[in-house]
Design an enzyme around this catalytic site. Structure first.
Site, PDB file in Angstrom:
ATOM      1  N   ARG A 259       0.136 -54.128  -6.538  1.00  0.00           N
ATOM      2  CA  ARG A 259      -1.312 -54.139  -6.316  1.00  0.00           C
ATOM      3  C   ARG A 259      -1.823 -52.746  -6.650  1.00  0.00           C
ATOM      4  NH1 ARG A 259      -2.328 -53.856  -0.529  1.00  0.00           N
ATOM      5  NH2 ARG A 259      -3.160 -51.816  -1.038  1.00  0.00           N
ATOM      6  N   HIS A 263      -6.265 -53.254  -1.023  1.00  0.00           N
ATOM      7  CA  HIS A 263      -6.093 -54.645  -0.576  1.00  0.00           C
ATOM      8  C   HIS A 263      -7.390 -55.414  -0.769  1.00  0.00           C
ATOM      9  CE1 HIS A 263      -5.455 -58.160   1.908  1.00  0.00           C
ATOM     10  NE2 HIS A 263      -6.457 -57.793   2.679  1.00  0.00           N
ATOM     11  N   TYR A 272      -1.829 -44.907   3.446  1.00  0.00           N
ATOM     12  CA  TYR A 272      -0.455 -45.370   3.615  1.00  0.00           C
ATOM     13  C   TYR A 272       0.433 -45.272   2.376  1.00  0.00           C
ATOM     14  CZ  TYR A 272      -2.900 -49.552   1.889  1.00  0.00           C
ATOM     15  OH  TYR A 272      -3.679 -50.410   1.172  1.00  0.00           O
TER      16      TYR A 272
END
Lengths: 363, 325
Positions: A259, A263, A272
């Protein structure tokens, strides 16, 4: 009594096209120029719409959405491999495949602008495509049920069902694979392992070495493919569809991808994961290697690329224009789709709602 | 007309619909060869084969989730939850998908399916086998909740539920499965979902009950009526969508209302009925509306369950109090 080995298992990895666009001629699928062009066009179309939607979202012109950039290959390859009567059961990051199956760009835009009308598709499209599934893995069960019904009909329909790495932790994923396995349902489960379920990395999701091996427990053929290699995805999905049509039941394909963006637009990956990691994966993304592959084959060049991009940008422009010139649909429409037949209690609430709207507008 | 138990009447309905419509199938845990743990699907396996009388893996979310897929793809599955106490594992699929598919796609995809589940206490069963949680399902818009009270309406409502184009949770009062028989016509009959039935007509008091509470309610009403009171009894039959018109018309006439509910007191169907009466006919009331319900405790094991479910004596007392207010 000596211990006996009852079964041994292996998990294969398939890659046809490497990161630089070099193809393994032994593994290369027999696709026509038109098919290769269609596959590439599907991926670029998704990328163009995705990038535009990101801009629109940042300008407050559409709502939250989950970008698919970097993950175009698995769903577009599936769309190319599927027949008209096959069913497309997606999660929410299969934009390319959805568009190739006939979802209008405006459908995507309306959906992401907060209108159920975006899910209303041309009948020839909706008859074989389920809407976006936001509840993770719940669609794996729908796919197994559709597959059961399809094999009852006996007309060779198959189902391709998408879910992600996070979904493999959900009960519905396992129940879906289990039911489909017991029923020998004609379902191809594609697990898009994009490495991250929002902020939780793949290693924290499961201690399994691969996601593909989850299929072993349900006695289905399983394989891991390079999910940024559209040819590998195509080969694995085609083989699985053939097995499904022969009555050999479901398969599981793990498509290893990444990805590249957030998100959803409400997420900040800097919390993160590192920029270095993202940069590394940008080198492996699916479009550039496919373009190199076609160029080496002599079926692609800069002029074609330019023409394609120009055409698709115009198409996206037009869809955005349609979005922005669309008058709001009737506010009371949700009352019309609670039940097939209106019930007096809902009808009265509908009238009350309309009266409230009028009063608030007059105030 | 043959006299059937509720189990036999439900079995008859399934058989009739499966004969009439090839897209109907039953599915669930032990529904096939075994004929269901309560024998509601008995004999269907022999008559219709394993593909239409489908023994599924043991997974409640799996059963509803696959039924959703089947329904979208043109079948009409009648899924069984072995006990309502196990059905919460399917709540995600019920709330998240079954009840929303019509609205989500504005009618392009729908889920014409039925989830049958035995519910309620009084059969001396293990934990999780005695609850009455109709309110949980009734709070999800887009899904219907039906509860029959006797063999005849069980058969008619199950036929209607299978023919309904929306998802229906069909809760069967297992205490009434075999405890009495009723004449059930041989010819197919259906009853409309979304309509309550006036089981007794009367002028002095309205009593609303449903499912397994109908029998003790009628006994209590007989006892009180014998002393001269004229009591109207409404059998709710459908929980959602709630037929408040029938209830409010009755309360407008009688001015008094008692609601008998097996489920815990709070956040339940009785509370909703009181709210509806408040909305429409409050000024006709001559007495406070009384709720006779279970208590807000975890359903006790069967050693003491009897005193927790409203018994005839408590209902008699409640009716008298409301009549005399």
């Amino acid at each position: 009594m000596p211990r006996k080995t009852l079964a041994e298992f292996k998990v294969e990895h398939l890659r046809v096209l490497d990161e630089n666009g070099h193809v393994d001629p032994e593994l290369e699928p027999d696709l026509s120029t038109e098919q290769l062009h269609a596959l590439y066009r599907g991926m670029v179309r998704a990328r163009e719409l995705d990038q535009r939607m990101l801009n629109l979202q940042r300008q407050g012109r559409i709502g939250t959405f989950g970008p698919c950039t970097g993950q175009e290959a698995p769903s577009c390859s599936a769309a190319l491999a599927m027949k008209d009567d096959d069913w497309f059961v997606g999660a929410f990051r299969e934009l390319g495949g959805r568009l190739m199956r006939g979802e209008p760009l405006t459908g995507t835009l309306f959906f992401h602008n907060g209108w159920e009308e975006g899910n209303v598709l041309p009948p020839e499209v909706s008859r074989r495509m389920l809407p976006f599934t936001i509840i993770v893995a719940s669609q794996c069960l729908h796919a197994a049920g559709v597959g059961f019904a399809a094999s009852q009909r006996g007309q060779g329909e198959a189902v391709v069902c998408f879910s992600g790495d996070g979904a493999t932790s959900e009960g519905d994923f396992h129940e879906g694979l289990n039911f489909a396995g017991v029923w020998k349902a004609p379902v191809v489960f594609v697990s898009q392992n994009n490495q991250w379920a929002i902020s939780v990395p793949r290693e924290m999701q499961t201690s399994s070495q691969t996601l593909a091996q989850k299929g072993i427990a349900y006695d289905m053929p399983c394989i891991q493919v390079d999910g940024n290699d559209a040819l590998a995805c195509y080969v694995a999905i085609s083989e699985a569809l053939e097995r499904a049509r022969r009555g050999e039941g479901p398969s599981l394909i793990e498509a290893v991808t990444y990805r590249l963006l957030m998100h959803t637009t409400a997420d900040d990956p800097r919390k993160y994961r590192t920029e270095d990691e993202e940069k590394e994966w940008w080198q492996k993304e699916p479009l550039i290697r496919f373009q190199k592959y076609m160029t080496a084959k002599g079926i692609w060049d800069d002029a074609k690329e330019e023409a394609l991009r120009t055409e698709l940008r115009a198409e996206v422009d037009e869809a955005v224009q349609t979005l922005e010139s669309q008058k709001p649909w009737p506010a009371e429409r949700p009352f019309d789709h609670v039940f097939a037949e209106p019930h007096p209690s809902i009808t009265r609430q509908r009238e009350e709602f309309l009266a409230n709207l009028k009063e608030e507008a007059d105030a | 007309m043959p006299k059937l138990t509720m189990v036999q009447a439900l079995n008859l309905a399934l058989r009739e619909e499966m004969e009439r419509d090839e897209s109907v199938l039953v599915m669930g845990e032990d529904v096939g060869i075994d004929g269901g743990v309560f024998r509601v699907t008995d004999g269907l396996h022999e008559q219709f084969g394993p593909q239409r009388s489908l023994d599924t893996p043991l997974a409640e979310s799996g059963i509803l989730g696959t039924a959703i897929g089947m329904a979208i793809a043109g079948l009409r599955p009648v899924a069984e939850m072995q006990f309502s106490g196990f059905s919460y594992l399917m709540m995600g699929q019920w709330e998240g998908n079954a009840t929303r598919m019509r609205s989500r796609t504005q009618g392009q995809h729908t889920c014409p399916l039925v989830v049958r589940m035995p519910y309620g206490g009084g059969v001396r069963a293990l934990e999780h086998h005695s609850e009455s949680r109709e309110a949980m399902y009734a709070t999800c818009p887009g899904g219907k909740v039906v509860i029959p009270s006797g063999p005849r309406n069980a058969r008619a409502l199950l036929l209607a539920a299978i023919r309904d184009d929306d998802p229906v949770v069909f809760m069967e009062p297992k205490h009434s499965y075999r405890s009495f028989r009723e004449e059930v016509p041989e010819e197919s009959e259906t009853m409309p979902i979304g309509q309550a039935q006036v089981a007794r007509e009367g002028d002095d008091l309205t009593v609303v009950a449903w499912g397994a509470m109908m029998r003790p309610t009628l006994k209590a009403v007989d006892e009180v009526a014998a002393k001269g009171a004229s009591i109207e009894v409404i059998d709710l039959l459908t929980i959602n969508p709630l037929d408040s018109d029938t209830i409010c018309a009755s309360v407008q006439k009688t001015g008094r209302c008692v609601i008998v509910q097996e489920a815990p007191r709070s956040f339940g169907v009785a509370s909703e009925i009181i709210a509806r009466i408040n909305d429409d006919v409050l000024l006709y009331l001559e007495a406070p509306i009384k709720r006779l319900t279970g208590y807000d405790v975890v359903t006790p094991y069967f050693g003491r369950e009897k005193s927790y479910i409203p018994p005839v004596s408590r209902i008699v007392h409640g009716l008298r109090e409301t009549l005399e207010f």
